[in-house]
Design an enzyme around this catalytic site. Sequence first.
Site, mmCIF file in Angstrom:
data_model
loop_
_atom_site.group_PDB
_atom_site.id
_atom_site.type_symbol
_atom_site.label_atom_id
_atom_site.label_comp_id
_atom_site.label_asym_id
_atom_site.label_seq_id
_atom_site.Cartn_x
_atom_site.Cartn_y
_atom_site.Cartn_z
ATOM 1 N N GLU A 173 -26.453 24.710 -8.733
ATOM 2 C CA GLU A 173 -24.459 24.673 -9.150
ATOM 3 C C GLU A 173 -24.071 26.208 -8.852
ATOM 4 O OE1 GLU A 173 -23.489 22.231 -9.035
ATOM 5 O OE2 GLU A 173 -24.705 20.342 -9.440
ATOM 6 N N HIS A 187 -24.767 21.533 -1.522
ATOM 7 C CA HIS A 187 -26.321 20.523 -2.238
ATOM 8 C C HIS A 187 -26.892 19.444 -1.432
ATOM 9 C CE1 HIS A 187 -25.634 21.496 -6.108
ATOM 10 N NE2 HIS A 187 -23.965 20.805 -6.273
ATOM 11 N N GLU A 241 -20.509 20.409 -2.304
ATOM 12 C CA GLU A 241 -21.303 19.220 -2.138
ATOM 13 C C GLU A 241 -22.588 18.623 -1.244
ATOM 14 O OE1 GLU A 241 -20.975 17.415 -4.792
ATOM 15 O OE2 GLU A 241 -19.653 18.430 -5.643
ATOM 16 N N MET A 278 -20.228 14.102 -6.345
ATOM 17 C CA MET A 278 -21.474 14.321 -6.741
ATOM 18 C C MET A 278 -22.072 14.151 -5.204
ATOM 19 S SD MET A 278 -24.034 13.818 -8.867
ATOM 20 C CE MET A 278 -25.911 14.409 -7.735
ATOM 21 N N GLU A 279 -23.442 14.802 -5.153
ATOM 22 C CA GLU A 279 -23.723 15.279 -3.630
ATOM 23 C C GLU A 279 -24.512 14.713 -3.473
ATOM 24 O OE1 GLU A 279 -24.120 17.294 -6.918
ATOM 25 O OE2 GLU A 279 -26.621 18.086 -6.931
HETATM 26 N N1 BES Z 1 -23.734 17.982 -9.094
HETATM 27 C C1 BES Z 1 -22.576 18.037 -9.363
HETATM 28 C C2 BES Z 1 -22.056 17.011 -10.505
HETATM 29 C C3 BES Z 1 -22.597 16.896 -11.187
HETATM 30 C C4 BES Z 1 -21.864 17.670 -12.645
HETATM 31 C C5 BES Z 1 -23.153 15.938 -12.404
HETATM 32 C C6 BES Z 1 -21.744 17.329 -13.511
HETATM 33 C C7 BES Z 1 -23.490 16.012 -12.999
HETATM 34 C C8 BES Z 1 -22.610 16.538 -14.279
HETATM 35 C C9 BES Z 1 -21.981 18.438 -8.406
HETATM 36 O O1 BES Z 1 -22.262 18.922 -7.117
HETATM 37 C C10 BES Z 1 -20.548 19.635 -8.053
HETATM 38 O O2 BES Z 1 -21.053 20.626 -9.107
HETATM 39 N N2 BES Z 1 -19.538 18.921 -8.809
HETATM 40 C C11 BES Z 1 -18.329 19.509 -9.520
HETATM 41 C C12 BES Z 1 -16.905 19.868 -8.122
HETATM 42 C C13 BES Z 1 -17.328 21.547 -7.442
HETATM 43 C C14 BES Z 1 -16.842 22.018 -6.517
HETATM 44 C C15 BES Z 1 -17.572 22.572 -8.175
HETATM 45 C C16 BES Z 1 -17.546 19.170 -10.126
HETATM 46 O O3 BES Z 1 -17.968 17.849 -10.499
HETATM 47 O O4 BES Z 1 -16.342 19.641 -11.001
HETATM 48 ZN ZN ZN Z 2 -23.067 21.023 -7.841
#
Ligand code: BES
Ligand code: ZN
Length: 892
Positions: free
Chosen positions: A336, A317, A314, A279-280
């Site tokens: 995203e 972001h 991250e 989480m960013e």
């Molecule tokens: N902002 C998301 C984390 C998140 C995901 C928060 C779902 C709330 C609900 C973070 O930036 C993210 O996308 N993380 C990915 C990793 C990425 C490399 C695709 C994850 O958690 O899988």
């Molecule tokens: Zn993300």
Amino acid sequence: MAEEPNVEQFKGQPRLPKFAIPKRYDLFLKPDLSSCKFVGGVQITIDVVAATKFLVLNAAELTVKDDSVWFKNQSLSKELRPSEIVPVEEDEILVFKFDEVLPVGEAVFGIGFEGTLNDKMKGFYRSTYEHNGEKKNMAVTQFEPADARRCFPCWDEPAHKATFKITLEVPSELVALSNMPVIEEKVDGPVKTLSFQESPIMSTYLVAVVVGLFDYLEDFTPDGIKVRVYCQVGKSNQGKFALDVAVKTLDLYKKYFAVPYSLPKLDMVAIPDFAAGAMENYGLVTYRESALLYDARHSAAANKQRVAVVVAHELAHQWFGNLVTMEWWTHLWLNEGFATWVSYLAADSLFPEWKIWTQFLDETTMGLRLDALAESHPIEVDINHASEIDEIFDAISYKKGASVIRMLQSYLGADCFQRSLASYIKKFACSNAKTEDLWAVLENESGEPVKMLMDSWTKQKGYPVVSVNVKDGKLEFEQSQFLSSGSSGDGQWIIPVTLCCGSYTAQKKFLLKTKYDKLDMEELVDSSVDTTSLLAKGNQGKGGCLWIKFNVDQTGFYRVKYDDELAERLRYAIEANQLSATDRFGILDDSFSLCMACKQTLSSLFSLMAAYREEYEYTVVSQIITISYKIVSMAYDAIPELLDDIKKFLINLLQFSAEKLGWDPKDGENHLDAMLRGELLTALAEFGHDLTLNEAARRFHAFLDDRNTLLLPPDIRKAAYVAIMQTVNSSNKSGYEYLLKVYREADLSQEKVRVLSALASCPDPAVVRDALNFFLSSEVRNQDVLYGLAGISREGRDTAWIWLKENWDHISKTWGSGFLLTRFISSIVSPFSSNEKAEEVEEFFASRTKPSISRTLKQSMERVRINANWVHGIKNDRSLGDVVKELAYRKY
Ligand code: BES
Ligand code: ZN
């Protein structure tokens, strides 16, 4: 007379009313890690923009003490108290009603509250770890998308940006982190009070706090930004790789976006219980351990790549999301999709040998798979309630989002695209943006009709398949919406078509704006080429312009269906090794998808696959493996009598690269070889290849004696675990027990995940049931169950479904409202392949659905029906038996 406003009018609204807006939060939190409670207070500087008797804020699972609430404005002689505080649980809001009208202008609103450090991995929650053999709690926040309201009352919407001044009271021996650096620390015996510097304006979902015991590693960017990785005490060496990646990536993004990182420090923390991957949070990025920590002895190449990509994502972001934030969740993909795309840019720059842009096709193909469902959704999706947000963190927002960005970039050119992004970031820094704001900037820089082009990709769901035929010296095109069900939807797109003819030296580009179009063959090649011979049947000799490949390098988000002649020429071109890896991938994947939609026979797909026997490129072989799994799974239901021969064919097909790679890493071999070896051996084990099963057992036993044996390096451990599980059955479970032992003794999360992903792969349903029950035990963290579910064997499917029904109440309660719950459904339901099963599932969930799972449920049932249709198609494929037999026994 206008009706007196009342609480009712605030109920059921997608957004908060706009008569007061927050400017600054002064937030105090005091977590108690032993009772798992916290107390807090917040003073919010607000701007009352329209006279009102109400203040409406988000809050959930918090207790607000009536006498702790006050409103103060300079023009008032005394503080005002609300006459009523009404919680509206279903909308997660608190309505504060005042007897007098609150005057327009700046004011301060104060609220005291209490809450619980929950175990649901959202809001302000507790995570557990061991320290010197003792179980401990840490306090962690996870606010995205809409859970800041579980920690403090706030305007919990991305457009309500404000500054945050945070103060924490915590036990003196603990590390306490927040978005900004500490500016003051007061120790008072066993407790200390930490004041953090006030943040720049930011959205509530990016606020973060972490309190626990940690060690850290530290480094600085060339600009002097302090970067730290925090991990379990004694494990800081595992943070080294991520730290290096972070320092380099921050510098890279600064140049790419032409704006420096905007905070004075960046902390990255490994959290033992974590719902997402990472989480960013602004300046305080939190991660699952497996996505941050790298152990040179026990992490696989795939783990290393995951760490790099997640860190790069991250950090992207910090610009795309944190500095410039989406105006509303409808534009989540701006966050995203962009972070996903940019993370590949960074990984490519840091690790060119990973050929990460080829691997990007994995993202595209997953986007294409989900978006081929009627139950897909547009990239820009309406969000009318907080409970709907979780489910759109899906392959549409991430993978289709990233893919359409790549498509646009390749249409506009890399330089123009980068310039536009830099100017977009500059223009919307510290503010919010919508999709159309980005298009406007790109349109301005490029002079191209970006909005018109892109609206067709972001405002409607789905994507096209372009059918190409050669007729009378012309190439004829037709676009129609591609659906895996085989029906065709009525979408139309503006498609940036590219094509190459015989070589990669010249590429033709045009926008296909209509349903039908034509191109003269003469336009494709220079006049020296004789186009009659080009099109003459059977003319597949070397040289000359004999094949035509559309969607060059697969940068477009669409599929291509070639007529038989064109398809055959491409097959020859693959055998003659004339095509790029990305194009080889694309031809195979398009063919597979058309096959699933019953637009092409399985026998023709098999013939095409045979052309890949000498394939050696990681991403392409990996895709062959993915496709092979799916085919085997369908064959069980459709043509069990051919299953053994199909497996023989697939083993044959994979043998070439498997033999080349062997079991042991070669000196100085590259990253992709290491990843490929693991995937190949896993597949051979699953398909029951005896030599692989025996060798795996031998090496596994050496590993049991010595966890550092060179016989079982991390890259091939999963393969060995899967191999062991293929030989386990209920009367001889020793292999399963050994794996549990490895799991229990493993210290590294990545190792545990490897075991989990193999445990349910056993062909004996009784053992699968044991594994499933183990997943629900206290030995497996809730965050990790999804890996186990992804590995359920074909033979264990029915057992898993029964198990899911039996345990649904518990599962639904425990995994409650997060996206992890959806994994139980998608993993267990989607592989089924009969309409009866789809009905059974529908019936079971009829009374059990809820907003956070309804989309996944519909998608999973659609997948079952698609499988059923495919099974039907396979059964009717008359030539399949002969083709399979020929391929299975072909001598090379
Ligand atoms: N902002 C998301 C984390 C998140 C995901 C928060 C779902 C709330 C609900 C973070 O930036 C993210 O996308 N993380 C990915 C990793 C990425 C490399 C695709 C994850 O958690 O899988
Ligand atoms: Zn993300």
